[in-house]
Structures are given as C-alpha cells and as structure tokens.
Write a protein that holds these residues in place. Structure first.
Motif, PDB file in Angstrom:
ATOM      1  N   GLU A 179       0.778  -1.285   0.061  1.00  0.00           N
ATOM      2  CA  GLU A 179      -0.016  -0.231   0.194  1.00  0.00           C
ATOM      3  C   GLU A 179       0.819   1.097  -0.142  1.00  0.00           C
ATOM      4  N   THR A 180       1.827   1.438   0.713  1.00  0.00           N
ATOM      5  CA  THR A 180       2.712   2.532   0.901  1.00  0.00           C
ATOM      6  C   THR A 180       3.830   2.616  -0.179  1.00  0.00           C
ATOM      7  N   GLY A 181       3.874   1.682  -1.171  1.00  0.00           N
ATOM      8  CA  GLY A 181       5.227   1.697  -2.244  1.00  0.00           C
ATOM      9  C   GLY A 181       6.294   1.101  -1.675  1.00  0.00           C
ATOM     10  N   LEU A 182       6.561   0.607  -0.321  1.00  0.00           N
ATOM     11  CA  LEU A 182       7.753   0.168   0.176  1.00  0.00           C
ATOM     12  C   LEU A 182       8.175  -1.021  -0.578  1.00  0.00           C
ATOM     13  N   ALA A 183       6.830  -1.909  -1.051  1.00  0.00           N
ATOM     14  CA  ALA A 183       7.346  -3.224  -1.737  1.00  0.00           C
ATOM     15  C   ALA A 183       7.890  -2.968  -3.036  1.00  0.00           C
ATOM     16  N   ASP A 184       7.437  -1.874  -3.688  1.00  0.00           N
ATOM     17  CA  ASP A 184       8.117  -1.430  -4.860  1.00  0.00           C
ATOM     18  C   ASP A 184       9.775  -1.297  -4.976  1.00  0.00           C
ATOM     19  N   GLN A 185      10.057  -1.034  -3.633  1.00  0.00           N
ATOM     20  CA  GLN A 185      11.522  -0.680  -3.446  1.00  0.00           C
ATOM     21  C   GLN A 185      12.381  -1.934  -3.118  1.00  0.00           C
ATOM     22  N   VAL A 186      11.702  -2.779  -2.328  1.00  0.00           N
ATOM     23  CA  VAL A 186      12.288  -3.778  -1.610  1.00  0.00           C
ATOM     24  C   VAL A 186      12.197  -5.087  -1.930  1.00  0.00           C
ATOM     25  N   LEU A 187      10.874  -5.261  -2.577  1.00  0.00           N
ATOM     26  CA  LEU A 187      10.430  -6.610  -3.105  1.00  0.00           C
ATOM     27  C   LEU A 187       9.292  -6.519  -4.168  1.00  0.00           C
ATOM     28  N   PRO A 188       9.740  -5.759  -5.225  1.00  0.00           N
ATOM     29  CA  PRO A 188       8.873  -5.400  -6.223  1.00  0.00           C
ATOM     30  C   PRO A 188       7.873  -6.341  -7.212  1.00  0.00           C
ATOM     31  N   GLU A 189       8.452  -7.567  -6.899  1.00  0.00           N
ATOM     32  CA  GLU A 189       7.888  -8.959  -7.402  1.00  0.00           C
ATOM     33  C   GLU A 189       6.579  -9.180  -6.633  1.00  0.00           C
ATOM     34  N   LEU A 190       6.323  -8.689  -5.565  1.00  0.00           N
ATOM     35  CA  LEU A 190       4.664  -8.760  -4.968  1.00  0.00           C
ATOM     36  C   LEU A 190       3.996  -7.930  -5.424  1.00  0.00           C
ATOM     37  N   PRO A 191       4.137  -6.713  -5.501  1.00  0.00           N
ATOM     38  CA  PRO A 191       3.045  -5.683  -6.043  1.00  0.00           C
ATOM     39  C   PRO A 191       2.948  -6.130  -7.653  1.00  0.00           C
ATOM     40  N   ALA A 192       4.056  -6.702  -8.375  1.00  0.00           N
ATOM     41  CA  ALA A 192       3.743  -6.860  -9.653  1.00  0.00           C
ATOM     42  C   ALA A 192       2.603  -7.941  -9.887  1.00  0.00           C
ATOM     43  N   LEU A 193       2.291  -8.537  -8.664  1.00  0.00           N
ATOM     44  CA  LEU A 193       1.503  -9.519  -8.921  1.00  0.00           C
ATOM     45  C   LEU A 193      -0.106  -8.996  -9.124  1.00  0.00           C
ATOM     46  N   ARG A 194      -0.104  -7.889  -8.703  1.00  0.00           N
ATOM     47  CA  ARG A 194      -1.687  -6.988  -9.175  1.00  0.00           C
ATOM     48  C   ARG A 194      -1.822  -7.112 -10.541  1.00  0.00           C
ATOM     49  N   LEU A 195      -2.164  -8.241 -11.299  1.00  0.00           N
ATOM     50  CA  LEU A 195      -2.409  -8.059 -12.666  1.00  0.00           C
ATOM     51  C   LEU A 195      -3.430  -7.342 -13.044  1.00  0.00           C
ATOM     52  N   GLU A 196      -3.530  -6.563 -14.055  1.00  0.00           N
ATOM     53  CA  GLU A 196      -4.723  -6.021 -14.548  1.00  0.00           C
ATOM     54  C   GLU A 196      -5.625  -7.255 -15.298  1.00  0.00           C
ATOM     55  N   ARG A 197      -6.961  -6.944 -14.995  1.00  0.00           N
ATOM     56  CA  ARG A 197      -7.888  -7.949 -15.390  1.00  0.00           C
ATOM     57  C   ARG A 197      -8.892  -7.260 -16.264  1.00  0.00           C
ATOM     58  N   ASP A 198      -9.624  -8.032 -17.411  1.00  0.00           N
ATOM     59  CA  ASP A 198     -10.600  -7.459 -18.026  1.00  0.00           C
ATOM     60  C   ASP A 198     -11.557  -8.356 -18.216  1.00  0.00           C
ATOM     61  N   GLU A 199     -12.988  -7.782 -18.463  1.00  0.00           N
ATOM     62  CA  GLU A 199     -13.972  -8.704 -18.842  1.00  0.00           C
ATOM     63  C   GLU A 199     -13.821  -9.716 -19.640  1.00  0.00           C
ATOM     64  N   HIS A 200     -12.908  -9.885 -20.776  1.00  0.00           N
ATOM     65  CA  HIS A 200     -12.768 -10.934 -21.701  1.00  0.00           C
ATOM     66  C   HIS A 200     -11.811 -11.907 -21.352  1.00  0.00           C
ATOM     67  N   HIS A 201     -10.844 -11.707 -20.678  1.00  0.00           N
ATOM     68  CA  HIS A 201      -9.793 -12.617 -20.012  1.00  0.00           C
ATOM     69  C   HIS A 201      -9.762 -12.609 -18.560  1.00  0.00           C
ATOM     70  N   ARG A 202     -10.327 -13.922 -18.104  1.00  0.00           N
ATOM     71  CA  ARG A 202     -10.320 -13.775 -16.611  1.00  0.00           C
ATOM     72  C   ARG A 202      -9.496 -14.651 -16.109  1.00  0.00           C
ATOM     73  N   HIS A 203      -8.651 -14.445 -14.839  1.00  0.00           N
ATOM     74  CA  HIS A 203      -8.096 -15.450 -14.052  1.00  0.00           C
ATOM     75  C   HIS A 203      -8.135 -14.936 -12.592  1.00  0.00           C
ATOM     76  N   LYS A 204      -7.848 -15.758 -11.669  1.00  0.00           N
ATOM     77  CA  LYS A 204      -7.744 -15.429 -10.355  1.00  0.00           C
ATOM     78  C   LYS A 204      -7.005 -14.251 -10.114  1.00  0.00           C
ATOM     79  N   ASP A 205      -7.155 -13.717  -8.884  1.00  0.00           N
ATOM     80  CA  ASP A 205      -6.342 -12.684  -8.487  1.00  0.00           C
ATOM     81  C   ASP A 205      -5.033 -13.193  -8.088  1.00  0.00           C
ATOM     82  N   VAL A 206      -3.971 -12.762  -8.596  1.00  0.00           N
ATOM     83  CA  VAL A 206      -2.699 -13.514  -8.364  1.00  0.00           C
ATOM     84  C   VAL A 206      -2.269 -13.009  -6.875  1.00  0.00           C
ATOM     85  N   TYR A 207      -2.329 -11.851  -6.782  1.00  0.00           N
ATOM     86  CA  TYR A 207      -1.846 -11.107  -5.532  1.00  0.00           C
ATOM     87  C   TYR A 207      -2.607 -11.592  -4.329  1.00  0.00           C
TER      88      TYR A 207
END
Length: 491
Positions: free
Chosen positions: A254-282
């Motif tokens: 939430e604070t952006g600290l993960a972007d600095q120390v563990l960027p792979e974690l916030p990167a899991l918040r993949l964009e989703r759309d109505e045509h291509h569905r998959h579970k929320d990886v984060y």
C-alpha cells in the motif's frame, strides 16, 4: 511500573472508561512481568547507581512487559559511556560481548537473561549514507524522543521503578496504534528502515498504523534505498515470521515500500478485463501464505513462508491471452524460480536459503501432473528425489496452493494429495526413498568394468541411478548384469 503494590498511572488523555480498563489490565500484567526480572534488573541498576550513573529498562522490553510477553532479552539505557558500562558489567556478567560497542551498545549474559545496555544516544542518516552517525546524549528524555514509535519510547528508571512516558506510549499501546514520538517525517529521515519497522510491528503486534505515519511512508518510500540490503532483509524476515504477516505485507504494498524492496509482490496485482479472466494472483499469493502458516507444526518456518510468498512471481512475465478467452502462465514456476534466486541474492540471503526456496518455487506445480493418481512408482520416486530434503515443505506448499472456492474441486485435490503422500510413505518404507542411490557404487562400477576413475564411471553411475528410479531396487546380480549390458553398448 512502580512496585508490586502500585499500578502505572494512566495518562490523563487516556482515562476514558474503555481505555482505563485496558490500561489497568496491561498494568497488572506489567507488574507481574517486572517482578520476574526484578532481581537481575535491580542488581544491575544498583551497580550503575553506585558508580554514579542511571539505568532504565527501555523500549521493547517495557512494551512487551505491558503486553505480558516479556522474554529473557532485556534492553537497558544509561547515561554511562560504553567504556564505563564495560567496567561495571564485566565483574557481574557471566559473559560480555562488544559487537555493538561502536553504536554505544554493550551486550552481556547473566543467568538466563541476554542483556543489552545502550548509552543515551541520537543517530541520524545523511542523504547518502547507509550507516548512522552516533552521538551520545545526557538525558533519557532526549534518548526516548529519537526512538521509532511511542510504544517503544517508554522507560522504567531503576531501581526506583519510576515510569517515564513523555510521548503517551502507554495510551497508544492501549489503543493498539503505532505513532512516532516526533513527526513521522523526522523519524523516517533519521532512519528510513523505520518505515519497514512500522509494517513489521503491525504484523507482530496486530496494531494499526496511524494515518499520518502511513502518509509519510508513502511520501518517503524511495528513501529506503539508502538502507543496506542486509538490514532490509532482516526486517523483512521479522515481518514474514510474525503472527500476522499479511497485515505487514499489505502495508508494504500500500505504501510503495514493496516497490523498492520486493517489487515482485506488487507486480502480482495484474490487470484484469472482462474478456480474459483469471484469479487475482496477488490475493491468491497472500491466501497461500496464510494457509501455509496454518500448516506449520513447529513454529514459524522462514523457508516455507518465503516459498509461499514467492511461488507465483513468475506469472506476470509468462501471462498469455489465449484465443478461447483463457489466460495461461506456462512455465511460470521455472521463471519464478530464477526470479526468486535473483531477488533473494540481491537481499543477501544465504546460498542455502536461496537454493531451498528457489527449489520449492520450481517444484510447486509438479503435483498437478499427478492428476487422479495415475503416476507410476517411477514418477513418485523422481518427485521425492527432486524434492530432496524439502519434501515435507513441498507437501505443505502444494496443499496451501489450493485456494479454489469450489469445494468439490478442493476436496478432490486434497484426496489426490493424500493418495500421493500415502504412496510416498509406502515406497519410503520399502525402498528408503530419502536416500535414493544406485544399487552399485563407484567402486563397484570400476571393479566390475575394470576401469579407472573418470567420466565413464559417472556415466555408468547415472545410468544405474535412472534404472533405480524407473524400476526400484535391484538384486546385486541383476544390477551387475544391467551394468555390463549398458557397458557393452558404449562406443
């Protein structure tokens, strides 16, 4: 926390009916905790007093006493300089160490207690340094104001047991909130690692972080870059090993600290759309971590928790949109294992830990080839061989990775894994799977084939190992015959 017959006076601002009850409860616990450590603490304090110095129990020790969870690690602060501290504690302690003396800290052991005595100090980073500049102070009030959070900025002067709380830490403790003694911006400028400590304490203590502290963390998150990888790693470990790791991890993201120390974690918040569905990886990842924690049997397991946290980090790089509307992540476990190794190496984890966690990430999908139990004994042997000493953790990670809300599917997966574990147990009992090796060793191979040490011995050994995995144990005569047959076919 005065003495056994007196409670700590609550701050005037805290004396509402609700908080008064909460405070009196923590006060009673604190008195009980301090009585337990009092003989050692008072004895040490008298020695400082006789030498003309003051001594106070401080920081996390006071906080934990108030929470009823004070252990045998005791933190003290004093106006004595480190050389004076050494002179006082050496005749008294069972052992003394000077590892932190450059930062004003002397460590010692007395009976079952591990003790640290730190001279009143202030420390601050400049804009480029990774190391604090240490200067000593002369008052406990000046020492407390430089501490990270108000709940860690309380002290008990010894031996008189006078409670010192200039920043209303007791009130914040009762409210279960993390605030800073001064402004959060000043505190985080002094030491940016305190931003991660906020997330860690939220995870350890299940406290809320004050809005102004969160705002400062968001505004200053990039400043964590000046902190050494080792300090960041240690703080991250404490957070992950805490009782409520999801709370701390969400705050890092939430604070952006993960972007600095563990960027792979916030990167899991993949964009989703109505045509291509998959579970929320984060969210799936956090659920897997939570379920893995629930399967621990002997306390927090850093290897398992890191593997659960990182198991799907290869998905963003491998996501593909298929023509039928599905989304695929082919080979994300292989990509994820490489990413895990890279990130953990950057954070200065040990080679062994990097190897173990990466291996679990690489193997976490292997079970899904088991299907409805059609694996051969050979496939089971290879599963055990590839997992090696991480087999039990792989069992837990694989079970934790099932987050479907479809109860029928979840039950089917659970039964299939039950079946696999039963087959592994049977084969282990029959074949000693934990130490799979060929039926002939290198010396046998050289003697039977009449060859000297060299590459051919290794090739023969590997051939026999493959036969062992494929067919199970062989009688010696059969193994010798198989070896000779293989040798006859070599150029």
């Amino acid at each position: 926390m005065p003495n056994a017959n007196n409670d700590i006076p609550a701050p005037q601002s805290a004396r509402t009916p609700h908080s008064t009850n909460a405070l009196s409860h923590v006060q009673r616990r604190a008195v009980s905790e301090l009585l337990r450590v009092s003989p050692v603490a008072d004895d040490l304090a008298r020695r400082f007093q006789e030498a003309g110095f003051t001594l106070a129990l401080v920081g996390g020790s006071v906080r934990d006493a108030l929470l009823g969870r004070l252990g045998n690690d005791l933190d003290f602060t004093t106006d004595a300089r480190p050389e004076d501290v050494l002179r006082i504690v050496r005749p008294w302690a069972d052992a003394v160490w000077e590892v932190g003396i450059a930062f004003g800290t002397v460590g010692c052991k007395k009976s079952s207690f591990d003790i640290e005595v730190t001279t009143y100090r202030s420390e601050a980073y400049d804009r480029t340094s990774r190391k604090p500049e240490v200067s000593y102070g002369d008052s406990i009030e000046a020492d407390l104001v430089r501490r990270d959070f108000t709940v860690n900025a309380m002290a008990v002067l010894l031996p008189q047991k006078e409670f010192v709380d200039p920043h209303d830490g007791l009130e914040d403790l009762a409210a279960r909130v993390l605030r800073t003694p001064g402004t959060p911006e000043e505190s985080f400028s002094d030491d940016p690692l305190r931003m991660m400590r906020a997330a860690r304490f939220a995870a350890q203590l299940d406290f809320q972080v004050a809005p102004e502290v969160i705002a400062a963390m968001k505004a200053m998150s990039e400043r964590i870059e000046i902190v050494s990888a080792e300090r960041v790693r240690d703080e991250l470990n404490k957070l992950i090993m805490a009782a409520h790791p999801l709370k701390g991890l969400r705050l890092l993201v939430e604070t952006g600290l993960a972007d600095q120390v563990l960027p792979e974690l916030p990167a899991l918040r993949l964009e989703r759309d109505e045509h291509h569905r998959h579970k929320d990886v984060y969210e799936h990842t956090l659920t897997v971590l939570d379920q893995a924690v629930g399967l621990e049997e002997d306390g927090p397991d850093l290897v398992l928790r890191l593997a659960a946290l990182l198991h799907d980090i290869g998905k963003p790089k491998t996501r593909r949109f298929e023509n039928d509307g599905r989304v695929s992540f082919h080979h994300h476990e292989v990509v994820g294992a490489k990413m895990t190794k890279k990130r953990m190496t950057a954070l200065k984890y040990s080679n062994d830990l990097v190897k173990d966690v990466s291996r679990l990430v690489e193997l976490h999908l292997r079970f899904h080839g088991y299907g409805m139990g059609e694996w051969t004994d050979s496939a089971v042997r290879r599963y055990v061989r590839d997992a090696g000493p991480q087999l039990e953790r792989l069992h837990k990670l694989t079970r934790s990775d099932c987050t479907t809300r479809n109860k029928r599917k979840a039950n089917a997966l659970s039964r299939a894994y039950d079946g696999l574990e039963e087959r592994i147990a049977r084969l282990q009992e029959q074949e000693e799977l934990d130490a799979i090796r060929p039926d002939l060793d290198g010396n046998d191979i050289m003697k039977i084939l009449g060859i000297a040490p060299g590459p051919q011995v290794g090739k023969a050994y590997q051939h026999l190992l493959e036969m062992r995995l494929e067919h199970g144990p062989m009688e010696r005569d059969a193994a010798v015959a198989a070896l000779k047959e293989w040798w006859a076919g070599q150029d």
